[in-house]
Design an enzyme around this catalytic site. Structure first.
Site, PDB file in Angstrom:
ATOM      1  N   HIS A  31      -7.534  -5.383  -0.959  1.00 52.92           N
ATOM      2  CA  HIS A  31      -6.349  -4.603  -0.624  1.00 52.92           C
ATOM      3  C   HIS A  31      -5.603  -5.191   0.588  1.00 52.92           C
ATOM      4  CE1 HIS A  31      -3.863  -0.999  -0.504  1.00 52.92           C
ATOM      5  NE2 HIS A  31      -4.018  -1.010   0.805  1.00 52.92           N
ATOM      6  N   SER A  38       0.836  -1.197   0.000  1.00 53.05           N
ATOM      7  CA  SER A  38       0.000   0.000   0.000  1.00 53.05           C
ATOM      8  C   SER A  38       0.877   1.257   0.000  1.00 53.05           C
ATOM      9  CB  SER A  38      -0.967  -0.056   1.189  1.00 53.05           C
ATOM     10  OG  SER A  38      -1.979   0.902   1.060  1.00 53.05           O
ATOM     11  N   ASP A  79      -9.675  -3.945  -5.213  1.00 54.49           N
ATOM     12  CA  ASP A  79      -8.916  -2.899  -4.531  1.00 54.49           C
ATOM     13  C   ASP A  79      -9.093  -1.629  -5.347  1.00 54.49           C
ATOM     14  OD1 ASP A  79      -6.983  -1.206  -3.460  1.00 54.49           O
ATOM     15  OD2 ASP A  79      -5.369  -2.693  -3.496  1.00 54.49           O
TER      16      ASP A  79
END
Length: 318
Positions: free
Chosen positions: A288, A163, A258
């Protein structure tokens, strides 16, 4: 997937989403950064994940650009000459800590047989861009400068993260290229933040209901860069770089459900077009950050295996 209906959400991913939702924590957009950080810690420890064994884990720190920065050092064993993997945690540059990516650190340490240095970089909004990326770049240089005491071979270096950490993995690789070193062989970006275009198709289709929300990402960008010109800096929005050639080999691992999947795929395509050795994979049915859920989501180990094999292949070319 092309043609037909999209792959449904994988049952393991759906189960993890339900467990997180059942805790009833408010959205990161509805609480202070401090509360969001505390809630994320509680949520993560409650859901848990398999803790893969490594040789040793040691908490330490290094002198960063603005004071001591905590780090955690994972070693496969006491031998010398291991490669180095720098790891940067996720959390929108706002939340997250050294525990946030303990699973990736351990999995990478054992699979790559590398010393992994995980960096507790300064967080936004207290410290805005480029604080995080400067800490991560400085940590990478420090580790290589101290390769003897760390027992590493400073010629074999990779970066990794999920991320916002995937964003920092890419940003540090870009900084190293632009600033004349250190040499990085491979960059792994799991479910990375790449851009601030919140109207990409995946941002609209996965805006809510899949863990990371569009609203939260807008907040994170506002807290990290603000809305001014910092936002377009390629060390924040990687895909805005005018030149992507000469970057380290790359592995981009994204998730179908995501909001960030479209920008991850676009960055992979842009790296390939610039001649960078790039593997870009979208894991069907995943959400995600699925890659951090070892022992909960089987695909997490597959993603870890895949990234480790790619890192090792790049190290073999050094």
């Amino acid at each position: 997937s092309s043609g037909g209906l999209p792959m449904p959400l994988h049952p393991q991913a759906a189960d993890a989403l339900e467990k997180a939702a059942a805790m009833g924590f408010p959205s990161a957009t509805d609480v202070t950064p401090e509360e969001a950080r505390a809630n994320a810690r509680i949520s993560r420890s409650a859901i848990g994940a398999e803790v893969e064994p490594v040789g040793s884990v040691e908490d330490s720190s290094f002198p960063g650009p603005a004071g001591e920065v905590p780090i955690r050092i994972y070693r496969p064993d006491e031998d010398e000459g291991h490669p180095l993997v720098m790891l940067f945690h996720g959390g929108g540059w706002v939340i997250g800590d050294l525990d946030a990516e303990d699973t990736t650190a351990r999995g990478t340490c054992s699979r790559v047989n590398a010393v992994v240095v995980s960096v507790d970089y300064r967080l936004a909004p207290e410290i805005r861009f480029p604080g995080a990326v400067e800490d991560c770049y400085a940590a990478t240089k420090w580790a290589i400068d101290n390769s003897d005491s760390l027992g590493i071979d400073g010629s074999r270096v990779a970066t990794t993260g999920t991320s916002a950490g995937g964003n920092l993995s890419g940003a540090v690789s870009m900084m190293a290229r632009d600033l004349g070193g250190p040499h990085i062989s491979h960059q792994v970006l799991f479910c990375p933040v790449i851009d601030f275009d919140f109207d990409r198709k995946s941002y609209i289709e996965c805006a809510e209901g899949y863990g990371l929300t569009r609203e939260a990402m807008i907040l994170y960008w506002n807290q990290y860069t603000g809305t001014g010109e910092d936002r377009s800096n390629p060390y924040a929005a990687l895909i805005r770089a005018s030149d992507l050639s000469g970057l380290p080999d790359a592995t981009i691992i994204a998730a179908q459900y995501d909001p960030l999947v479209d920008e991850a795929v676009a960055y992979g395509d842009a790296l390939k077009a610039a001649g960078v050795d790039t593997l870009s994979v979208v894991y069907d049915g995943m959400t995600h950050g699925f890659n951090n859920r070892t022992g909960i989501i089987d695909a997490a180990k597959e993603a870890m295996d895949q990234s480790a094999q790619r890192i090792l292949r790049s190290f073999g070319d050094v």
